[in-house]
Design a protein around this motif. Structure first.
Motif, PDB file in Angstrom:
ATOM      1  N   GLN A 127       0.835  -1.194   0.000  1.00  0.00           N
ATOM      2  CA  GLN A 127       0.000   0.000   0.000  1.00  0.00           C
ATOM      3  C   GLN A 127       0.870   1.244   0.000  1.00  0.00           C
ATOM      4  N   LEU A 129      -8.214   5.084 -11.807  1.00  0.00           N
ATOM      5  CA  LEU A 129      -7.520   3.860 -11.414  1.00  0.00           C
ATOM      6  C   LEU A 129      -7.091   3.103 -12.663  1.00  0.00           C
ATOM      7  N   ASN A 149      -8.549   4.139   0.295  1.00  0.00           N
ATOM      8  CA  ASN A 149      -7.609   3.062   0.576  1.00  0.00           C
ATOM      9  C   ASN A 149      -8.354   1.752   0.840  1.00  0.00           C
ATOM     10  N   LYS A 206      -9.481   0.373  -2.464  1.00  0.00           N
ATOM     11  CA  LYS A 206      -8.341  -0.205  -3.183  1.00  0.00           C
ATOM     12  C   LYS A 206      -7.998  -1.594  -2.641  1.00  0.00           C
ATOM     13  N   GLU A 259      -8.097  -5.064  -4.756  1.00  0.00           N
ATOM     14  CA  GLU A 259      -6.941  -5.959  -4.817  1.00  0.00           C
ATOM     15  C   GLU A 259      -7.284  -7.366  -4.319  1.00  0.00           C
ATOM     16  N   VAL A 294      -3.469  -2.768  -9.113  1.00  0.00           N
ATOM     17  CA  VAL A 294      -4.325  -1.579  -9.036  1.00  0.00           C
ATOM     18  C   VAL A 294      -3.428  -0.400  -8.707  1.00  0.00           C
TER      19      VAL A 294
END
Length: 149
Positions: free
Chosen positions: A5, A73, A127, A130, A134, A142
């Motif tokens: 991350q 994205l 976050n 995301k 993932e 991503v």
């Protein structure tokens, strides 16, 4: 395999490198309309084009990040039936609104997708979204590649 991350930091301007500060100047010149072309703007502030492109998607004035609502994205997906549908459902369930979808023709069992989404109505933070994306089995990568208001 998920990539680590990316972390975000709030940093004082005087801590930024010269190239980062000049990148912000170039972005300001372009956004204000004072300069129309990147070449002209980087020349005016004394920055190379390569340095501008290195930093442009990673550095933003704090006030602009507070109002950001549209993000882009970039995703790499395994070409499998239902994969895109799962991805779009997950994004819709988060409360985000999908604005654009660009998908390449799958080659060698992989497809590249670029999504622009409006995050203003999201129920969770970016976050978290995301991480959920993932977590989809067919998602290989991503990346947040841009944002705008």
């Amino acid at each position: 395999m998920s990539q680590p991350q990316k972390q975000f930091y709030l940093v004082r301007e005087d801590i930024l490198t010269d190239a980062m500060q000049k990148t912000l100047e170039v972005k300001s010149l372009l956004e204000s309309g004072k300069m129309k072309k990147i070449n002209e703007a980087v020349h005016r502030v004394g920055l190379s084009r390569s340095a501008f492109y290195k930093y442009k998607d990673g550095i933003f004035p704090f006030h602009t990040m507070m109002k950001e609502k549209i993000i882009t994205l970039s995703l790499n997906l395994v070409d499998r039936s239902g994969t895109l549908s799962q991805l779009l459902t997950l994004i819709a369930d988060s409360g985000a609104n999908i604005l654009t979808i660009n998908q390449s023709i799958p080659l060698q069992g992989r497809a590249h997708i670029t999504l622009s989404i409006n995050t203003s109505s999201m129920k969770s933070d970016l976050n978290e979204l995301k991480i959920k994306i993932e977590g989809l089995e067919a998602v290989e990568k991503v990346e947040l590649v841009g944002s705008g208001s």
